[in-house]
Design a protein around this motif. Structure first.
Motif, PDB file in Angstrom:
ATOM      1  N   GLU A 279       5.877  -1.937   5.243  1.00  0.00           N
ATOM      2  CA  GLU A 279       6.292  -1.709   3.863  1.00  0.00           C
ATOM      3  C   GLU A 279       5.235  -0.854   3.179  1.00  0.00           C
ATOM      4  OE1 GLU A 279       7.434  -5.191   1.624  1.00  0.00           O
ATOM      5  OE2 GLU A 279       7.919  -6.220   3.500  1.00  0.00           O
ATOM      6  N   SER A 280       5.635   0.317   2.721  1.00  0.00           N
ATOM      7  CA  SER A 280       4.712   1.183   1.996  1.00  0.00           C
ATOM      8  C   SER A 280       4.561   0.659   0.572  1.00  0.00           C
ATOM      9  CB  SER A 280       5.234   2.620   1.954  1.00  0.00           C
ATOM     10  OG  SER A 280       5.245   3.170   3.247  1.00  0.00           O
ATOM     11  N   LEU A 281       3.315   0.482   0.157  1.00  0.00           N
ATOM     12  CA  LEU A 281       3.030  -0.006  -1.194  1.00  0.00           C
ATOM     13  C   LEU A 281       2.631   1.154  -2.095  1.00  0.00           C
ATOM     14  CD1 LEU A 281       0.890  -3.117  -0.210  1.00  0.00           C
ATOM     15  CD2 LEU A 281       3.330  -3.052  -0.810  1.00  0.00           C
ATOM     16  N   ASN A 282       2.833   0.979  -3.382  1.00  0.00           N
ATOM     17  CA  ASN A 282       2.412   1.962  -4.384  1.00  0.00           C
ATOM     18  C   ASN A 282       1.069   1.512  -4.941  1.00  0.00           C
ATOM     19  OD1 ASN A 282       4.778   3.548  -4.195  1.00  0.00           O
ATOM     20  ND2 ASN A 282       5.856   2.033  -5.404  1.00  0.00           N
ATOM     21  N   ILE A 283       0.028   2.259  -4.588  1.00  0.00           N
ATOM     22  CA  ILE A 283      -1.340   1.872  -4.909  1.00  0.00           C
ATOM     23  C   ILE A 283      -1.958   2.889  -5.861  1.00  0.00           C
ATOM     24  CG2 ILE A 283      -3.624   1.370  -3.951  1.00  0.00           C
ATOM     25  CD1 ILE A 283      -2.193   0.681  -1.291  1.00  0.00           C
ATOM     26  N   ALA A 284      -2.557   2.390  -6.922  1.00  0.00           N
ATOM     27  CA  ALA A 284      -3.247   3.233  -7.900  1.00  0.00           C
ATOM     28  C   ALA A 284      -4.755   3.097  -7.702  1.00  0.00           C
ATOM     29  CB  ALA A 284      -2.864   2.816  -9.320  1.00  0.00           C
TER      30      ALA A 284
ATOM     31  N   HIS B 259       0.757   4.154   2.925  1.00  0.00           N
ATOM     32  CA  HIS B 259       1.087   3.755   1.558  1.00  0.00           C
ATOM     33  C   HIS B 259       1.189   4.991   0.659  1.00  0.00           C
ATOM     34  CE1 HIS B 259       0.545  -0.377   2.679  1.00  0.00           C
ATOM     35  NE2 HIS B 259      -0.697  -0.148   3.069  1.00  0.00           N
ATOM     36  N   ASN B 260       1.639   4.779  -0.554  1.00  0.00           N
ATOM     37  CA  ASN B 260       1.790   5.853  -1.532  1.00  0.00           C
ATOM     38  C   ASN B 260       0.689   5.766  -2.579  1.00  0.00           C
ATOM     39  OD1 ASN B 260       4.424   6.538  -0.397  1.00  0.00           O
ATOM     40  ND2 ASN B 260       5.119   4.667  -1.382  1.00  0.00           N
ATOM     41  N   LEU B 261       0.109   6.897  -2.922  1.00  0.00           N
ATOM     42  CA  LEU B 261      -0.833   6.937  -4.036  1.00  0.00           C
ATOM     43  C   LEU B 261       0.010   7.051  -5.298  1.00  0.00           C
ATOM     44  CD1 LEU B 261      -3.842   7.021  -4.880  1.00  0.00           C
ATOM     45  CD2 LEU B 261      -3.592   9.502  -4.962  1.00  0.00           C
ATOM     46  N   ALA B 262       0.143   5.949  -6.016  1.00  0.00           N
ATOM     47  CA  ALA B 262       1.013   5.913  -7.192  1.00  0.00           C
ATOM     48  C   ALA B 262       0.398   6.641  -8.373  1.00  0.00           C
ATOM     49  CB  ALA B 262       1.308   4.463  -7.580  1.00  0.00           C
ATOM     50  N   LYS B 263      -0.910   6.438  -8.558  1.00  0.00           N
ATOM     51  CA  LYS B 263      -1.630   7.058  -9.671  1.00  0.00           C
ATOM     52  C   LYS B 263      -3.090   7.150  -9.281  1.00  0.00           C
ATOM     53  CE  LYS B 263       1.431   5.146 -13.207  1.00  0.00           C
ATOM     54  NZ  LYS B 263       2.123   6.358 -13.575  1.00  0.00           N
ATOM     55  N   ARG B 264      -3.771   8.090  -9.917  1.00  0.00           N
ATOM     56  CA  ARG B 264      -5.212   8.201  -9.719  1.00  0.00           C
ATOM     57  C   ARG B 264      -5.814   8.775 -10.990  1.00  0.00           C
ATOM     58  NH1 ARG B 264      -8.641  11.488  -5.096  1.00  0.00           N
ATOM     59  NH2 ARG B 264     -10.669  11.068  -6.057  1.00  0.00           N
ATOM     60  N   ASP B 265      -6.922   8.168 -11.433  1.00  0.00           N
ATOM     61  CA  ASP B 265      -7.549   8.628 -12.659  1.00  0.00           C
ATOM     62  C   ASP B 265      -9.028   8.260 -12.638  1.00  0.00           C
ATOM     63  OD1 ASP B 265      -7.766   9.832 -15.149  1.00  0.00           O
ATOM     64  OD2 ASP B 265      -6.279   8.540 -16.110  1.00  0.00           O
TER      65      ASP B 265
ATOM     66  N   LEU C   1      -8.893  -4.653   3.039  1.00  0.00           N
ATOM     67  CA  LEU C   1      -7.659  -4.238   2.375  1.00  0.00           C
ATOM     68  C   LEU C   1      -6.623  -3.644   3.322  1.00  0.00           C
ATOM     69  CD1 LEU C   1      -9.159  -2.762  -0.905  1.00  0.00           C
ATOM     70  CD2 LEU C   1      -8.120  -5.010  -0.539  1.00  0.00           C
ATOM     71  N   LYS C   2      -7.046  -2.846   4.259  1.00  0.00           N
ATOM     72  CA  LYS C   2      -6.090  -2.214   5.174  1.00  0.00           C
ATOM     73  C   LYS C   2      -5.204  -3.266   5.841  1.00  0.00           C
ATOM     74  CE  LYS C   2      -5.758   0.633   9.309  1.00  0.00           C
ATOM     75  NZ  LYS C   2      -6.517   1.264  10.400  1.00  0.00           N
ATOM     76  N   GLY C   3      -5.802  -4.319   6.336  1.00  0.00           N
ATOM     77  CA  GLY C   3      -5.031  -5.363   7.005  1.00  0.00           C
ATOM     78  C   GLY C   3      -4.232  -6.221   6.041  1.00  0.00           C
ATOM     79  N   GLU C   4      -4.872  -6.621   4.944  1.00  0.00           N
ATOM     80  CA  GLU C   4      -4.198  -7.504   3.990  1.00  0.00           C
ATOM     81  C   GLU C   4      -3.042  -6.814   3.273  1.00  0.00           C
ATOM     82  OE1 GLU C   4      -4.404 -10.860   3.258  1.00  0.00           O
ATOM     83  OE2 GLU C   4      -5.461 -10.765   5.172  1.00  0.00           O
ATOM     84  N   LEU C   5      -3.069  -5.488   3.211  1.00  0.00           N
ATOM     85  CA  LEU C   5      -1.983  -4.746   2.570  1.00  0.00           C
ATOM     86  C   LEU C   5      -0.997  -4.179   3.584  1.00  0.00           C
ATOM     87  CD1 LEU C   5      -4.005  -2.941  -0.253  1.00  0.00           C
ATOM     88  CD2 LEU C   5      -2.748  -5.118  -0.354  1.00  0.00           C
ATOM     89  N   ASP C   6      -1.105  -4.612   4.824  1.00  0.00           N
ATOM     90  CA  ASP C   6      -0.182  -4.200   5.887  1.00  0.00           C
ATOM     91  C   ASP C   6       0.812  -5.332   6.105  1.00  0.00           C
ATOM     92  OD1 ASP C   6       1.140  -3.535   8.303  1.00  0.00           O
ATOM     93  OD2 ASP C   6      -0.618  -2.427   9.003  1.00  0.00           O
ATOM     94  N   SER C   7       2.072  -5.071   5.808  1.00  0.00           N
ATOM     95  CA  SER C   7       3.116  -6.092   5.909  1.00  0.00           C
ATOM     96  C   SER C   7       3.322  -6.575   7.337  1.00  0.00           C
ATOM     97  CB  SER C   7       4.428  -5.540   5.351  1.00  0.00           C
ATOM     98  OG  SER C   7       4.810  -4.369   6.056  1.00  0.00           O
TER      99      SER C   7
END
Length: 176
Positions: free
Chosen positions: A11-16, A44-50, A153-159
């Protein structure tokens, strides 16, 4: 031990990504670049960056806005977690937490100790949940961002990670 179930769907997540710095700009935000590259490489998707300055109101506004945005599922900050007078990321974000993720800080320090030794005590890396959005606050060094992403994070955010991962919890984060 955890493992990746290759038969499960990723599952690709939207990560800012929010960089907190008085000195960086988009052309020299190396820690933000490290996180963006790793997020995309992991699928994953880069949802926002600032980038925002080390100012509590600026940090809070961005985090509150992003946590309310349905297109942002995860927020990662980099910078402002040390002990100098301008390091205010935990002070800005921790009061916003609905729930703290104390285990993240513990694991970050364990991983960091393996890389940089006792210097890890100078970090106030933290994480928690805001409005159903996981928020991870990392130090501003590229090494710290690599360590946190690659080892936690890589593992914990991998469905696909088994037996558990944070993605499995996401549908239930706003239950009352």
């Amino acid at each position: 031990m955890s493992h990746i179930d290759e038969n499960a769907k990723m599952e690709s997540l939207n990560i800012a990504v929010l960089s907190v710095s008085d000195t960086r700009n988009s052309s020299d935000d190396r820690s933000g670049d490290v996180l963006e590259e790793r997020i995309k490489t992991a699928g994953h998707n880069l949802a926002k960056r600032d980038i925002v300055r080390d100012e509590i109101p600026e940090i809070r506004k961005k985090i509150v806005d992003w946590a309310a945005d349905p297109d942002v599922e995860i927020i990662i900050t980099t910078g402002g977690t040390g002990f100098t007078g301008r390091d205010v990321t935990p002070e800005a974000i921790e009061p916003l937490f609905d729930k703290r993720m104390d285990g993240f800080s513990a694991m970050f320090h364990k991983v960091s100790y393996e890389t940089i030794g006792m210097v890890t005590i100078q970090s106030r890396a933290t994480a928690g949940l805001i409005n159903g959005t996981f928020v991870f606050c990392l130090p501003g060094s590229t090494g710290a961002c690599k360590d946190a992403w690659d080892n936690i994070l890589k593992g914990e955010l991998d469905s696909r990670q088994r037996p558990h991962n944070l993605v499995m919890l996401m549908p239930r984060l706003t239950e009352r």
